[in-house]
Design a protein around this motif. Structure first.
Motif, short mmCIF file in Angstrom:
data_model
loop_
_atom_site.label_atom_id
_atom_site.label_comp_id
_atom_site.label_asym_id
_atom_site.label_seq_id
_atom_site.Cartn_x
_atom_site.Cartn_y
_atom_site.Cartn_z
N GLN A 104 0.84 -1.18 0.00
CA GLN A 104 0.00 0.00 0.00
C GLN A 104 0.89 1.25 0.00
N GLU A 105 0.39 2.32 -0.60
CA GLU A 105 1.21 3.52 -0.72
C GLU A 105 1.71 4.03 0.63
N HIS A 106 0.86 3.94 1.66
CA HIS A 106 1.27 4.48 2.96
C HIS A 106 2.34 3.60 3.63
N GLU A 107 2.58 2.41 3.09
CA GLU A 107 3.61 1.52 3.65
C GLU A 107 4.98 1.75 3.02
N LEU A 108 5.06 2.54 1.97
CA LEU A 108 6.30 2.70 1.22
C LEU A 108 7.03 3.95 1.69
N ASP A 109 8.07 3.75 2.45
CA ASP A 109 8.86 4.83 3.03
C ASP A 109 10.30 4.66 2.56
N ALA A 110 10.74 5.51 1.65
CA ALA A 110 12.07 5.36 1.06
C ALA A 110 13.17 5.43 2.11
N GLU A 111 13.06 6.37 3.03
CA GLU A 111 14.11 6.53 4.04
C GLU A 111 14.20 5.33 4.96
N LEU A 112 13.04 4.78 5.35
CA LEU A 112 13.03 3.60 6.20
C LEU A 112 13.64 2.40 5.47
N LEU A 113 13.31 2.24 4.18
CA LEU A 113 13.87 1.14 3.42
C LEU A 113 15.40 1.22 3.38
N ILE A 114 15.94 2.39 3.13
CA ILE A 114 17.40 2.55 3.10
C ILE A 114 17.99 2.26 4.48
N TRP A 115 17.31 2.70 5.51
CA TRP A 115 17.80 2.42 6.87
C TRP A 115 17.85 0.92 7.14
N TRP A 116 16.80 0.21 6.71
CA TRP A 116 16.81 -1.25 6.88
C TRP A 116 17.92 -1.89 6.05
N MET A 117 18.07 -1.43 4.81
CA MET A 117 19.03 -2.04 3.90
C MET A 117 20.48 -1.85 4.35
N LEU A 133 27.44 3.15 -1.79
CA LEU A 133 26.30 2.83 -2.65
C LEU A 133 25.39 4.05 -2.72
N HIS A 134 25.12 4.50 -3.92
CA HIS A 134 24.22 5.63 -4.13
C HIS A 134 22.88 5.08 -4.58
N VAL A 135 21.80 5.45 -3.88
CA VAL A 135 20.47 4.98 -4.24
C VAL A 135 19.63 6.18 -4.68
N ARG A 136 19.13 6.11 -5.91
CA ARG A 136 18.28 7.17 -6.47
C ARG A 136 16.90 6.59 -6.73
N PHE A 137 15.89 7.23 -6.17
CA PHE A 137 14.52 6.79 -6.40
C PHE A 137 13.89 7.69 -7.46
N ARG A 138 13.22 7.07 -8.43
CA ARG A 138 12.59 7.82 -9.51
C ARG A 138 11.35 8.56 -9.03
N ASP A 139 10.73 8.08 -7.96
CA ASP A 139 9.47 8.66 -7.49
C ASP A 139 9.60 9.29 -6.12
N ASP A 140 10.81 9.58 -5.70
CA ASP A 140 11.03 10.27 -4.43
C ASP A 140 12.22 11.20 -4.63
N SER A 169 19.24 2.65 -9.19
CA SER A 169 18.11 3.51 -9.55
C SER A 169 16.85 2.64 -9.59
N SER A 170 15.81 3.11 -8.92
CA SER A 170 14.59 2.31 -8.82
C SER A 170 13.44 3.18 -8.37
N ASP A 171 12.22 2.71 -8.55
CA ASP A 171 11.11 3.30 -7.81
C ASP A 171 11.07 2.65 -6.44
N VAL A 172 10.45 3.33 -5.49
CA VAL A 172 10.46 2.84 -4.11
C VAL A 172 9.81 1.47 -4.01
N ARG A 173 8.70 1.30 -4.67
CA ARG A 173 7.96 0.03 -4.58
C ARG A 173 8.82 -1.15 -5.05
N SER A 174 9.49 -1.01 -6.18
CA SER A 174 10.25 -2.13 -6.73
C SER A 174 11.39 -2.53 -5.81
#
Length: 222
Positions: A104-117, A133-140, A169-174
């Motif tokens: 769900q959209e409200h579950e997708l948090d780019a910063e949290l994902l990077i913190w976990w990763m 590692l440089h992470v670029r999100f297309r939708d954030d 490079s990715s969208d957050v969801r993927s």
């Protein structure tokens, strides 16, 4: 174990367990501690929806119950806390099989994902004392750099000025779905939802560098 505080008021081991573990956020705190988080600030960063005041309250509750202990600024699980591992990851298996569908959209948090990763990287195949590692999100609009300096990882939201070893490079969801085991990395790369830039040998080793979430085996096995 800590002194029992009555909750459901039933003389039953399940009821007693829920008195300790049944409050919102409690098992997520235990989850993060099971995978190695020990500092208050790190726990807070990994649980962005939880206020620092409530986090402190939950930790005190777990200390009184004999599940968590504190030494200086570090928290750790007691034997009773570590014994919760099969319960927590058993919930992951149940959730992956029965309720874990499309994000769900409200579950997708780019910063949290990077913190976990950032704590799940094995950069030994890249070589050198420092890997970036440089992470670029297309939708954030945020940009993230994970810097591993002599084996110690950290997250930067501004360019640290070091040579980049690998760019994702990715969208957050993927990236979420790959990291959680819903989509194989190779498949995401073939379809272009995730793109990798860097030296060929580093790109080829991405599957070894980016270790998946601790719950990914449950998702893969669902």
């Amino acid at each position: 174990m800590g002194r029992h505080q009555p909750g459901a008021g039933q003389y039953c081991p399940i009821s007693r367990a829920l008195d300790v573990l049944g409050e919102r956020w409690t098992l997520l705190i235990v989850r993060d501690m099971l995978v190695g988080t020990t500092r208050f600030n790190d726990l807070a960063r990994g649980l962005p929806g939880l206020s620092r005041t409530l986090l402190a309250k939950r930790l005190r509750h777990l200390q009184r119950a004999g599940v968590v202990e504190r030494e200086g600024t570090a928290y750790s699980l007691t034997p009773a806390g570590r014994a919760l591992e099969p319960l927590v990851f058993g919930m992951a298996e149940w959730g992956a099989r029965w309720v874990f569908g499309e994000p769900q959209e409200h579950e997708l948090d780019a910063e949290l994902l990077i913190w976990w990763m950032h704590t799940r990287l094995d950069t030994t195949s890249i070589g050198g004392d420092r890997q970036v590692l440089h992470v670029r999100f297309r939708d954030d609009p945020k940009r993230f750099w994970i810097v591993v300096d002599r084996g110690v990882p950290s997250v930067c939201t501004a360019d640290p000025g070091f040579e980049v070893s690998l760019t994702i490079s990715s969208d957050v969801r993927s990236l979420y779905e790959v990291w959680l085991g819903r989509i194989p990395l190779g498949s995401a790369m073939r379809h272009g939802s995730i793109e990798i830039e860097g030296p060929r040998h580093v790109v080829r080793s991405l599957g070894d560098v980016l270790r998946l979430s601790p719950v990914a085996p449950a998702v893969l096995g669902a």
